[in-house]
Scaffold this motif. Structure first.
Motif, PDB file in Angstrom:
ATOM      1  N   ASN A 160     -56.716  17.186 -16.099  1.00  0.00           N
ATOM      2  CA  ASN A 160     -56.841  17.598 -17.499  1.00  0.00           C
ATOM      3  C   ASN A 160     -55.811  18.654 -17.884  1.00  0.00           C
ATOM      4  O   ASN A 160     -56.048  19.473 -18.790  1.00  0.00           O
ATOM      5  N   SER A 161     -54.672  18.644 -17.195  1.00  0.00           N
ATOM      6  CA  SER A 161     -53.652  19.660 -17.466  1.00  0.00           C
ATOM      7  C   SER A 161     -52.946  19.385 -18.786  1.00  0.00           C
ATOM      8  O   SER A 161     -52.940  18.252 -19.304  1.00  0.00           O
ATOM      9  N   LEU A 162     -52.343  20.472 -19.320  1.00  0.00           N
ATOM     10  CA  LEU A 162     -51.547  20.332 -20.544  1.00  0.00           C
ATOM     11  C   LEU A 162     -50.372  19.387 -20.311  1.00  0.00           C
ATOM     12  O   LEU A 162     -49.972  18.627 -21.197  1.00  0.00           O
ATOM     13  N   TYR A 163     -49.818  19.433 -19.092  1.00  0.00           N
ATOM     14  CA  TYR A 163     -48.678  18.561 -18.761  1.00  0.00           C
ATOM     15  C   TYR A 163     -49.044  17.087 -18.954  1.00  0.00           C
ATOM     16  O   TYR A 163     -48.298  16.313 -19.544  1.00  0.00           O
ATOM     17  N   SER A 164     -50.215  16.682 -18.469  1.00  0.00           N
ATOM     18  CA  SER A 164     -50.617  15.284 -18.593  1.00  0.00           C
ATOM     19  C   SER A 164     -50.839  14.889 -20.035  1.00  0.00           C
ATOM     20  O   SER A 164     -50.596  13.734 -20.428  1.00  0.00           O
ATOM     21  N   VAL A 165     -51.301  15.851 -20.859  1.00  0.00           N
ATOM     22  CA  VAL A 165     -51.466  15.573 -22.279  1.00  0.00           C
ATOM     23  C   VAL A 165     -50.111  15.312 -22.927  1.00  0.00           C
ATOM     24  O   VAL A 165     -49.925  14.343 -23.688  1.00  0.00           O
ATOM     25  N   VAL A 166     -49.150  16.206 -22.634  1.00  0.00           N
ATOM     26  CA  VAL A 166     -47.798  16.021 -23.180  1.00  0.00           C
ATOM     27  C   VAL A 166     -47.197  14.705 -22.669  1.00  0.00           C
ATOM     28  O   VAL A 166     -46.554  13.957 -23.414  1.00  0.00           O
ATOM     29  N   HIS A 167     -47.413  14.413 -21.394  1.00  0.00           N
ATOM     30  CA  HIS A 167     -46.893  13.176 -20.795  1.00  0.00           C
ATOM     31  C   HIS A 167     -47.449  11.952 -21.510  1.00  0.00           C
ATOM     32  O   HIS A 167     -46.722  10.991 -21.796  1.00  0.00           O
ATOM     33  N   SER A 168     -48.737  11.978 -21.835  1.00  0.00           N
ATOM     34  CA  SER A 168     -49.355  10.830 -22.501  1.00  0.00           C
ATOM     35  C   SER A 168     -48.817  10.624 -23.913  1.00  0.00           C
ATOM     36  O   SER A 168     -48.857   9.502 -24.434  1.00  0.00           O
ATOM     37  N   GLU A 169     -48.303  11.681 -24.521  1.00  0.00           N
ATOM     38  CA  GLU A 169     -47.751  11.568 -25.869  1.00  0.00           C
ATOM     39  C   GLU A 169     -46.348  10.954 -25.862  1.00  0.00           C
ATOM     40  O   GLU A 169     -46.019  10.106 -26.705  1.00  0.00           O
ATOM     41  N   ASP A 215     -37.983  18.587 -29.011  1.00  0.00           N
ATOM     42  CA  ASP A 215     -39.387  18.990 -28.929  1.00  0.00           C
ATOM     43  C   ASP A 215     -39.992  18.578 -27.595  1.00  0.00           C
ATOM     44  O   ASP A 215     -40.761  19.341 -26.975  1.00  0.00           O
ATOM     45  N   ALA A 216     -39.665  17.353 -27.162  1.00  0.00           N
ATOM     46  CA  ALA A 216     -40.197  16.895 -25.885  1.00  0.00           C
ATOM     47  C   ALA A 216     -39.708  17.764 -24.740  1.00  0.00           C
ATOM     48  O   ALA A 216     -40.489  18.117 -23.829  1.00  0.00           O
ATOM     49  N   MET A 217     -38.422  18.134 -24.769  1.00  0.00           N
ATOM     50  CA  MET A 217     -37.874  18.985 -23.718  1.00  0.00           C
ATOM     51  C   MET A 217     -38.589  20.328 -23.681  1.00  0.00           C
ATOM     52  O   MET A 217     -38.969  20.843 -22.613  1.00  0.00           O
ATOM     53  N   ARG A 218     -38.791  20.892 -24.845  1.00  0.00           N
ATOM     54  CA  ARG A 218     -39.459  22.192 -24.921  1.00  0.00           C
ATOM     55  C   ARG A 218     -40.891  22.087 -24.424  1.00  0.00           C
ATOM     56  O   ARG A 218     -41.350  22.923 -23.636  1.00  0.00           O
ATOM     57  N   ARG A 219     -41.623  21.079 -24.854  1.00  0.00           N
ATOM     58  CA  ARG A 219     -43.034  20.958 -24.486  1.00  0.00           C
ATOM     59  C   ARG A 219     -43.202  20.598 -23.001  1.00  0.00           C
ATOM     60  O   ARG A 219     -44.123  21.097 -22.332  1.00  0.00           O
ATOM     61  N   PHE A 220     -42.325  19.733 -22.475  1.00  0.00           N
ATOM     62  CA  PHE A 220     -42.411  19.425 -21.046  1.00  0.00           C
ATOM     63  C   PHE A 220     -42.088  20.656 -20.203  1.00  0.00           C
ATOM     64  O   PHE A 220     -42.743  20.902 -19.175  1.00  0.00           O
ATOM     65  N   ALA A 221     -41.070  21.440 -20.620  1.00  0.00           N
ATOM     66  CA  ALA A 221     -40.725  22.645 -19.868  1.00  0.00           C
ATOM     67  C   ALA A 221     -41.876  23.646 -19.879  1.00  0.00           C
ATOM     68  O   ALA A 221     -42.227  24.249 -18.852  1.00  0.00           O
ATOM     69  N   THR A 222     -42.506  23.817 -21.040  1.00  0.00           N
ATOM     70  CA  THR A 222     -43.618  24.768 -21.156  1.00  0.00           C
ATOM     71  C   THR A 222     -44.809  24.295 -20.339  1.00  0.00           C
ATOM     72  O   THR A 222     -45.422  25.078 -19.578  1.00  0.00           O
ATOM     73  N   SER A 223     -45.184  23.028 -20.478  1.00  0.00           N
ATOM     74  CA  SER A 223     -46.352  22.511 -19.757  1.00  0.00           C
ATOM     75  C   SER A 223     -46.113  22.473 -18.253  1.00  0.00           C
ATOM     76  O   SER A 223     -47.044  22.671 -17.458  1.00  0.00           O
ATOM     77  N   PHE A 224     -44.865  22.199 -17.841  1.00  0.00           N
ATOM     78  CA  PHE A 224     -44.538  22.202 -16.419  1.00  0.00           C
ATOM     79  C   PHE A 224     -44.690  23.603 -15.845  1.00  0.00           C
ATOM     80  O   PHE A 224     -45.229  23.794 -14.738  1.00  0.00           O
ATOM     81  N   LYS A 225     -44.215  24.616 -16.602  1.00  0.00           N
ATOM     82  CA  LYS A 225     -44.344  26.001 -16.145  1.00  0.00           C
ATOM     83  C   LYS A 225     -45.805  26.388 -16.040  1.00  0.00           C
ATOM     84  O   LYS A 225     -46.225  27.047 -15.067  1.00  0.00           O
ATOM     85  N   GLN A 226     -46.601  25.985 -17.037  1.00  0.00           N
ATOM     86  CA  GLN A 226     -48.030  26.280 -17.008  1.00  0.00           C
ATOM     87  C   GLN A 226     -48.689  25.558 -15.840  1.00  0.00           C
ATOM     88  O   GLN A 226     -49.596  26.093 -15.196  1.00  0.00           O
ATOM     89  N   PHE A 227     -48.228  24.344 -15.536  1.00  0.00           N
ATOM     90  CA  PHE A 227     -48.767  23.582 -14.414  1.00  0.00           C
ATOM     91  C   PHE A 227     -48.554  24.328 -13.107  1.00  0.00           C
ATOM     92  O   PHE A 227     -49.438  24.377 -12.247  1.00  0.00           O
TER      93      PHE A 227
END
Length: 712
Positions: A164-173, A77-89
């Motif tokens: 306030n990016s999605l990436y930073s939110v995922v990172h904080s989790e 899950d972390a891999m998927r969410r980091f990849a998605t948020s990184f792409k969005q970033f």
């Protein structure tokens, strides 16, 4: 050249005194060296296997952890969410980056200036090579590196950037979880890498490789990029290991990585990579720098060597004696720049070579313990074995300097030489004293005997001359009876002189008999000295028996040690898993106890052999005592011979007196005188012959006394 009795006695004392010492010394030298070497070999073998098992267990744990993490739902899950948020970033954050791009890049370049200045052998254009080309990588590194308030090497402490990016939110989790994991198990870093683009979408440590692509970025040619590519191409779960090599992000220090693909629906969506810490392996191999406490003494060390013959763990000598090691390596012909690199980085890993035959043998799968020269050119006793793990073979070496191993043996040798010199001096002093105490009475007896023999010889010569004169006179008396009166008078005077001479000879023979009795007393004294020697040899035999008693005590102690080791083994079995190490130690103690018992039995055998030799010496001394007794008997027989001579001379004196009476009676009957003179002529011949025999006997006795004096 004939040796005197005193010299022979001193030689005998030296042989008797030093032979047991030499035998025991030789035995002690051989057995002490063998025991020290065997003990060192056993200790090295135990330490080698212990280090090997510990390193293998640690790397197996790393393998299990990376495998488990790669297959866990959280990591997927972390891999998927980091990849998605990184792409969005990369698609949505450019407007924030462009608003103050110059300030951000300037602050970020400051980090790269630090990286370049602290990287040994960095290329001249390092900053331009390493600085990321993509704006989103620059921006991400700015947020989590340049704008991170924590100092370098502590950037991992920041949980969330100021954006306030999605990436930073995922990172904080996820970051607190991964940060805790790396701290708990001692990993330097943990990467999550997107499979298709190769971007490091997450890193715990936030080094300058953070956000870059392992396919197209500045570190695409490093060894970590190679295992990423291999893992990305995997069709099933697997482990990929990259051995220690220089990594620019790690300031050109040695780093090793292990990777595993993250699958979802049979497709690789990312790769998880652990950076294996050098410190953890060093801690295991050096026992936390507590070399002496684990049995490696003042010079021993355990190291790992890779297939390239480079160190995979640090050198004790670089840590404790860098200047000495520098000189040793220089003497071995190691290039100065290699030595300087090891000194600057304060590590032998990847810098120094351990190129000796036993390392090659270990890399070929062989193991053992040998005396050899190590990488410093120092003679060591080294144990070596292969270590197969993570698809790679390393050599594990445990070595101790030969001088330290045999230090006790060298000290024993010096002590034995010192004691041997003292023993020789003591034996010479005591032997000289005893030899003089034995030879002095003999010299006195021999001097008296020689003097008496010379006097007896002189007297016998005179008597022989007188006897010849008597024979001549008798012949003249028989030829001319006319001169009977004159001859009778002359014969009377000569007879009286002969009687006086016979009495003198009788006195001298009595004196000779007394001297022979003195010689018998001297022989008895010699017998007492020989008996004293026999008693000393018996005392030596008793002391040898005491040595046997001591070795029996050593054997009993070995039995007790063995029983204690067996009890310790039982307790180790009761302790279960926690007692396995103690169980191995108890087995080794039991082996040492058995070896001690066998050594005690060999010493008992040697003591028995010494007792056998001592008993043989006692028998030889008893035989010498018998020879002395025979000499005393011979002296007594000589004394009796002197008694017989004295008796014969007394008879001659009485005959001479009778001759004088016969001469006085010549006037009574000439016929009786003629008959008496005939009888006297025959007696004179026999007397002359007897005196010649006595003279020869006295000469023989004199020669024997001279020979004995030369021997003394």
């Amino acid at each position: 050249m004939k040796l005197k009795i005193s010299q022979k006695l001193i030689g005998l004392f030296i042989i008797m005194g030093l032979t047991p010492f030499l035998l025991i010394s030789i035995y002690a030298f051989i057995n002490s060296r063998n025991a020290l070497e065997k003990n060192a070999r056993d200790r090295l073998s135990f330490l080698l296997e212990s280090r090997k098992e510990t390193i293998a267990l640690y790397l197996d744990t790393v393998k299990s952890q990376v495998t488990t993490q790669a297959q866990s739902t959280m990591i997927r899950d972390a891999m998927r969410r980091f990849a998605t948020s990184f792409k969005q970033f990369t698609q949505e954050e450019f407007i924030h980056f462009s608003s103050d791009q110059e300030t951000m890049t300037t602050r970020l370049k400051t980090r790269y200036i630090y990286q370049e200045s602290h990287t040994l052998d960095a290329p001249k254009d390092a900053r331009s090579l390493w600085f990321p080309k993509e704006w989103y990588v620059q921006y991400l590194q700015y947020l989590y590196i340049a704008d991170n308030p924590f100092p370098i090497n502590e950037k991992c402490e920041m949980v969330k950037a100021k954006d306030n990016s999605l990436y930073s939110v995922v990172h904080s989790e996820y970051h607190p979880i991964f940060h805790h994991f790396t701290e708990e198990f001692g990993y330097h870093d943990l990467f999550l890498v997107e499979a298709k683009t190769g971007h490091i979408v997450y890193s715990v440590s936030k080094e300058v490789d953070y956000g870059t692509s392992l396919l197209t970025g500045p570190y695409a040619d490093t060894h970590v990029a190679k295992i990423f590519k291999a893992a990305a191409a995997a069709e099933k779960p697997a482990i990929f290991f990259s051995d220690f090599a220089m990594y620019p992000v790690f300031f050109n220090r040695e780093a090793a990585f292990i990777a595993a693909p993250i699958f979802e629906n049979k497709s690789v969506i990312g790769i998880i990579i652990f950076q294996i810490p050098v410190d953890r392996i060093n801690h295991i191999m050096t026992s936390g720098h507590q070399w002496q406490s684990v049995g490696l003494g003042k010079s021993g060390e355990s190291v790992l060597v890779g297939p390239d013959l480079k160190f995979r763990s640090n050198s004790r000598h670089l840590f404790e004696k860098p200047e000495v090691l520098k000189q040793q390596l220089s003497d071995m012909g190691v290039e100065p720049q290699v030595i300087d690199r090891a000194r600057q980085l304060n590590t032998a890993i990847g810098t120094l070579s351990y190129d000796i035959p036993i390392v090659s043998e270990a890399l070929q799968g062989k193991s053992g313990v040998k005396l050899t020269l190590d990488y410093r050119g120092v003679s060591v006793l080294a144990g070596y074995a292969p270590l197969d793990t993570l698809g790679t073979r390393w050599a594990i070496i445990t070595a101790i300097d030969e001088d330290e191993i045999f230090k006790a043996f060298f000290s024993l040798r010096q002590a034995m030489i010192f004691l041997g010199v003292i023993g020789i001096v003591a034996v010479l002093a005591v032997g000289g004293y005893l030899a003089r105490s034995i030879s002095r009475p003999l010299n006195e007896v021999i001097g008296v005997l020689s003097s008496s023999s010379a006097q007896i010889t002189t007297s016998i010569t005179e008597q022989e001359s007188v006897a010849r004169q008597q024979a001549s006179a008798v012949q003249e008396t028989n030829a001319t009876m006319e001169e009977l009166g004159t001859s009778s008078k002359l014969s009377s005077e000569q007879a009286q002189a002969a009687a006086a001479g016979s009495q003198q000879v009788l006195d001298l023979s009595e004196e000779g008999r007394e001297k022979m009795e003195d010689m018998v007393l001297g022989m008895d004294t010699l017998k007492e000295k020989v008996d004293d020697i026999a008693k000393q040899i018996l005392h030596l035999s008793e002391q040898t028996g005491k040595i046997g008693d001591i070795t029996n005590l050593v054997s009993d102690f070995a039995n007790e040690t063995k029983m204690l080791a067996m009890n310790a083994a039982v307790e180790a079995v009761r302790a279960g898993e926690h007692g396995k190490g103690f169980s191995v130690l108890s087995v080794e103690i039991r082996k040492l106890a058995d070896e001690s018992k066998r050594s005690a039995e060999r010493i008992n055998a040697l003591v028995a052999e010494i007792q056998k030799v001592t008993n043989a010496t006692v028998m030889a001394t008893e035989e010498g005592t018998k020879n002395v007794n025979r000499g005393a008997e011979l002296a007594r027989a000589t004394s009796e011979t002197f008694q017989n001579v004295s008796t014969a001379i007394g008879e001659a004196a009485r005959n001479t007196t009778q001759i004088a009476l016969n001469v006085q009676q010549q006037a009574i009957a000439v016929k009786q005188v003629v008959e008496a003179m005939g009888t006297l002529n025959q007696g004179a011949k026999e007397t002359s012959s007897g005196i010649g025999q006595v003279k020869a006997g006295i000469q023989t006795l004199n020669d024997a006394a001279r020979t004995l004096k030369e021997m003394v």
